[in-house]
Design a protein around this motif. Sequence first.
Motif, PDB file in Angstrom:
ATOM      1  N   ASP A 181       9.570   5.428 -18.059  1.00 38.10           N
ATOM      2  CA  ASP A 181      10.874   5.929 -17.604  1.00 38.10           C
ATOM      3  C   ASP A 181      10.756   6.637 -16.261  1.00 38.10           C
ATOM      4  O   ASP A 181      11.641   6.513 -15.400  1.00 38.10           O
ATOM      5  CB  ASP A 181      11.465   6.873 -18.650  1.00 38.10           C
ATOM      6  N   LYS A 182       9.664   7.374 -16.077  1.00 39.08           N
ATOM      7  CA  LYS A 182       9.457   8.088 -14.809  1.00 39.08           C
ATOM      8  C   LYS A 182       9.303   7.102 -13.655  1.00 39.08           C
ATOM      9  O   LYS A 182       9.875   7.284 -12.577  1.00 39.08           O
ATOM     10  CB  LYS A 182       8.217   8.976 -14.933  1.00 39.08           C
ATOM     11  N   ILE A 183       8.517   6.041 -13.869  1.00 37.50           N
ATOM     12  CA  ILE A 183       8.302   5.056 -12.820  1.00 37.50           C
ATOM     13  C   ILE A 183       9.594   4.298 -12.519  1.00 37.50           C
ATOM     14  O   ILE A 183       9.929   4.033 -11.353  1.00 37.50           O
ATOM     15  CB  ILE A 183       7.180   4.092 -13.238  1.00 37.50           C
ATOM     16  N   THR A 184      10.336   3.945 -13.552  1.00 36.15           N
ATOM     17  CA  THR A 184      11.601   3.225 -13.347  1.00 36.15           C
ATOM     18  C   THR A 184      12.575   4.046 -12.512  1.00 36.15           C
ATOM     19  O   THR A 184      13.303   3.510 -11.665  1.00 36.15           O
ATOM     20  CB  THR A 184      12.230   2.880 -14.703  1.00 36.15           C
ATOM     21  N   THR A 185      12.571   5.360 -12.728  1.00 32.49           N
ATOM     22  CA  THR A 185      13.504   6.225 -12.007  1.00 32.49           C
ATOM     23  C   THR A 185      13.085   6.460 -10.563  1.00 32.49           C
ATOM     24  O   THR A 185      13.938   6.530  -9.666  1.00 32.49           O
ATOM     25  CB  THR A 185      13.622   7.569 -12.733  1.00 32.49           C
ATOM     26  N   LEU A 186      11.779   6.562 -10.301  1.00 31.65           N
ATOM     27  CA  LEU A 186      11.297   7.021  -8.995  1.00 31.65           C
ATOM     28  C   LEU A 186      10.605   5.934  -8.176  1.00 31.65           C
ATOM     29  O   LEU A 186       9.987   6.259  -7.160  1.00 31.65           O
ATOM     30  CB  LEU A 186      10.307   8.191  -9.182  1.00 31.65           C
ATOM     31  N   GLN A 187      10.706   4.656  -8.588  1.00 31.69           N
ATOM     32  CA  GLN A 187       9.961   3.643  -7.840  1.00 31.69           C
ATOM     33  C   GLN A 187      10.639   3.259  -6.523  1.00 31.69           C
ATOM     34  O   GLN A 187      10.013   2.605  -5.686  1.00 31.69           O
ATOM     35  CB  GLN A 187       9.755   2.395  -8.701  1.00 31.69           C
ATOM     36  N   LYS A 188      11.875   3.661  -6.332  1.00 30.20           N
ATOM     37  CA  LYS A 188      12.545   3.365  -5.073  1.00 30.20           C
ATOM     38  C   LYS A 188      12.360   4.490  -4.076  1.00 30.20           C
ATOM     39  O   LYS A 188      12.237   5.652  -4.445  1.00 30.20           O
ATOM     40  CB  LYS A 188      14.035   3.112  -5.299  1.00 30.20           C
ATOM     41  N   ARG A 189      12.349   4.112  -2.789  1.00 32.25           N
ATOM     42  CA  ARG A 189      12.208   5.101  -1.728  1.00 32.25           C
ATOM     43  C   ARG A 189      13.516   5.861  -1.552  1.00 32.25           C
ATOM     44  O   ARG A 189      14.586   5.273  -1.482  1.00 32.25           O
ATOM     45  CB  ARG A 189      11.840   4.400  -0.413  1.00 32.25           C
ATOM     46  N   THR A 190      13.391   7.192  -1.500  1.00 25.61           N
ATOM     47  CA  THR A 190      14.565   8.028  -1.276  1.00 25.61           C
ATOM     48  C   THR A 190      14.619   8.448   0.176  1.00 25.61           C
ATOM     49  O   THR A 190      13.605   8.806   0.769  1.00 25.61           O
ATOM     50  CB  THR A 190      14.531   9.269  -2.182  1.00 25.61           C
ATOM     51  N   SER A 191      15.800   8.417   0.746  1.00 23.20           N
ATOM     52  CA  SER A 191      15.963   8.764   2.170  1.00 23.20           C
ATOM     53  C   SER A 191      15.942  10.264   2.351  1.00 23.20           C
ATOM     54  O   SER A 191      16.227  11.025   1.433  1.00 23.20           O
ATOM     55  CB  SER A 191      17.271   8.193   2.698  1.00 23.20           C
TER      56      SER A 191
ATOM     57  N   ASN B  72       1.521  11.365 -10.654  1.00 13.86           N
ATOM     58  CA  ASN B  72       0.423  12.339 -10.708  1.00 13.86           C
ATOM     59  C   ASN B  72      -0.826  11.722 -11.336  1.00 13.86           C
ATOM     60  O   ASN B  72      -1.513  12.349 -12.154  1.00 13.86           O
ATOM     61  CB  ASN B  72       0.850  13.573 -11.501  1.00 13.86           C
ATOM     62  N   MET B  73      -1.137  10.484 -10.937  1.00 12.67           N
ATOM     63  CA  MET B  73      -2.299   9.783 -11.463  1.00 12.67           C
ATOM     64  C   MET B  73      -3.334   9.574 -10.361  1.00 12.67           C
ATOM     65  O   MET B  73      -3.026   9.730  -9.174  1.00 12.67           O
ATOM     66  CB  MET B  73      -1.890   8.437 -12.075  1.00 12.67           C
ATOM     67  N   GLN B  74      -4.546   9.212 -10.773  1.00  7.47           N
ATOM     68  CA  GLN B  74      -5.658   8.985  -9.849  1.00  7.47           C
ATOM     69  C   GLN B  74      -5.907   7.489  -9.722  1.00  7.47           C
ATOM     70  O   GLN B  74      -5.976   6.775 -10.718  1.00  7.47           O
ATOM     71  CB  GLN B  74      -6.922   9.680 -10.351  1.00  7.47           C
ATOM     72  N   CYS B  75      -6.047   7.010  -8.488  1.00  9.43           N
ATOM     73  CA  CYS B  75      -6.342   5.607  -8.242  1.00  9.43           C
ATOM     74  C   CYS B  75      -7.844   5.382  -8.378  1.00  9.43           C
ATOM     75  O   CYS B  75      -8.638   5.988  -7.643  1.00  9.43           O
ATOM     76  CB  CYS B  75      -5.853   5.179  -6.861  1.00  9.43           C
TER      77      CYS B  75
ATOM     78  N   ASN C 226       0.826  -1.208   0.000  1.00 10.02           N
ATOM     79  CA  ASN C 226       0.000   0.000   0.000  1.00 10.02           C
ATOM     80  C   ASN C 226       0.866   1.266   0.000  1.00 10.02           C
ATOM     81  O   ASN C 226       0.548   2.239  -0.685  1.00 10.02           O
ATOM     82  CB  ASN C 226      -0.945   0.005   1.208  1.00 10.02           C
ATOM     83  N   ASP C 227       1.946   1.255   0.749  1.00  9.96           N
ATOM     84  CA  ASP C 227       2.866   2.399   0.719  1.00  9.96           C
ATOM     85  C   ASP C 227       3.492   2.561  -0.663  1.00  9.96           C
ATOM     86  O   ASP C 227       3.673   3.692  -1.144  1.00  9.96           O
ATOM     87  CB  ASP C 227       3.967   2.215   1.773  1.00  9.96           C
ATOM     88  N   PHE C 228       3.811   1.446  -1.292  1.00  6.16           N
ATOM     89  CA  PHE C 228       4.372   1.514  -2.639  1.00  6.16           C
ATOM     90  C   PHE C 228       3.367   2.087  -3.633  1.00  6.16           C
ATOM     91  O   PHE C 228       3.723   2.896  -4.502  1.00  6.16           O
ATOM     92  CB  PHE C 228       4.818   0.118  -3.080  1.00  6.16           C
ATOM     93  N   LEU C 229       2.100   1.696  -3.512  1.00  8.25           N
ATOM     94  CA  LEU C 229       1.061   2.227  -4.400  1.00  8.25           C
ATOM     95  C   LEU C 229       0.908   3.729  -4.227  1.00  8.25           C
ATOM     96  O   LEU C 229       0.818   4.480  -5.214  1.00  8.25           O
ATOM     97  CB  LEU C 229      -0.267   1.524  -4.127  1.00  8.25           C
ATOM     98  N   GLN C 230       0.869   4.199  -2.978  1.00  6.32           N
ATOM     99  CA  GLN C 230       0.752   5.637  -2.749  1.00  6.32           C
ATOM    100  C   GLN C 230       1.960   6.395  -3.291  1.00  6.32           C
ATOM    101  O   GLN C 230       1.826   7.520  -3.794  1.00  6.32           O
ATOM    102  CB  GLN C 230       0.587   5.910  -1.242  1.00  6.32           C
ATOM    103  N   HIS C 231       3.126   5.790  -3.227  1.00  2.00           N
ATOM    104  CA  HIS C 231       4.335   6.426  -3.776  1.00  2.00           C
ATOM    105  C   HIS C 231       4.234   6.534  -5.300  1.00  2.00           C
ATOM    106  O   HIS C 231       4.604   7.567  -5.874  1.00  2.00           O
ATOM    107  CB  HIS C 231       5.562   5.608  -3.368  1.00  2.00           C
ATOM    108  N   ILE C 232       3.728   5.501  -5.962  1.00  5.78           N
ATOM    109  CA  ILE C 232       3.567   5.528  -7.414  1.00  5.78           C
ATOM    110  C   ILE C 232       2.526   6.569  -7.817  1.00  5.78           C
ATOM    111  O   ILE C 232       2.703   7.317  -8.797  1.00  5.78           O
ATOM    112  CB  ILE C 232       3.184   4.137  -7.937  1.00  5.78           C
TER     113      ILE C 232
END
Length: 330
Positions: free
Chosen positions: A320-330, A257-260, A246-252
């Motif tokens: 490309d956007k998802i591939t770049t930002l799918q990891k959590r940044t500290s 900038n999409m609507q679930c 669920n945290d991963f989904l909210q991050h995506i």
Amino acid sequence: MLCLRVLADQTVPANVRQTWITGGHAAFMELLKEQKQAKLVADGKRPKEVSVQADDIIKIRQLKSKTRPTADELEEEDLDLTKAAGKPTNPAEALTRVFQLTGFSDPVYAEAVVHVHQYDIVMDITIINQTQDTLQNVTVELATLGDLKLCERPQSYTIASHDQHCLKANIKVSSTETGIIFGNIVYDVAGAIGSDKNCVILNEVHIDIMDYISPAICTDMTFRTMWADFEWENKVAVNTNFDDVNDFLQHIIKSTNMQCLTPSSALSAGCPFLSANLYAKSVFGEDALANVCVESIDGRIAGYIRIRSKTQGIALSLGDKITTLQKRTS
């Protein structure tokens, strides 16, 4: 059909029949509540503020005089951009849009602030002469890749030693595909022998696709119809350091900038797997669909994110956007 058979069967215990009736009623009421909340979000129930009056003068920058603009005119243009955007510019947000075009050791230093507003891109370029000589015929020659088009021809300027000059470049955008702006600065040194021009190559400026798409709402039937019709698909493998689906989904959702579209009741907390549909619409009327299907295995999330659209550019750019930002940044 199973519900009707259970209710019509007289041999079924009364408590089971009552569970079917009360449970179905509660689930239906919860569905209506979620659909009502989604409709309120989609309609945007907020009072509209008038930022520009109907009889205000329209200033077309391309039809202005070719002479160097004064400080007051530059300030007026910044105010026009604020009015067009409908909200004041946040200084902290403006800093994230500053791009260094040349190096600090180059004879000419240049940087740009990129303002994106739907179909227009305005680059506020600052040029600094870092030499002891006066530079003549200083010209910023820009070029674009993608569906970007320059609106003005480059002009020449004279910049004194350790002086600076500010100029604006206007670019039109015609689609959501990620565009690239590149170019160079050419100039002559005053009093130098020979006619060879000096050239400084500019760093590339990549236009972010997130500036053109916004969350949108559609029905499940419309989503399935578009999913079947759209021919371009980009399948992205999940590789993230998140441990909760669920945290991963909210991050995506926040990153793209999409609507679930999947109701929150269907996204139960603590469940090791998750499947959700996302939807967004661009300012050019293009639809972007995404399906997130992931599961948590031994504390690690695995799965795929499938993106579909009518055009290839938006599918590749979102991937490309998802591939770049799918990891959590500290």
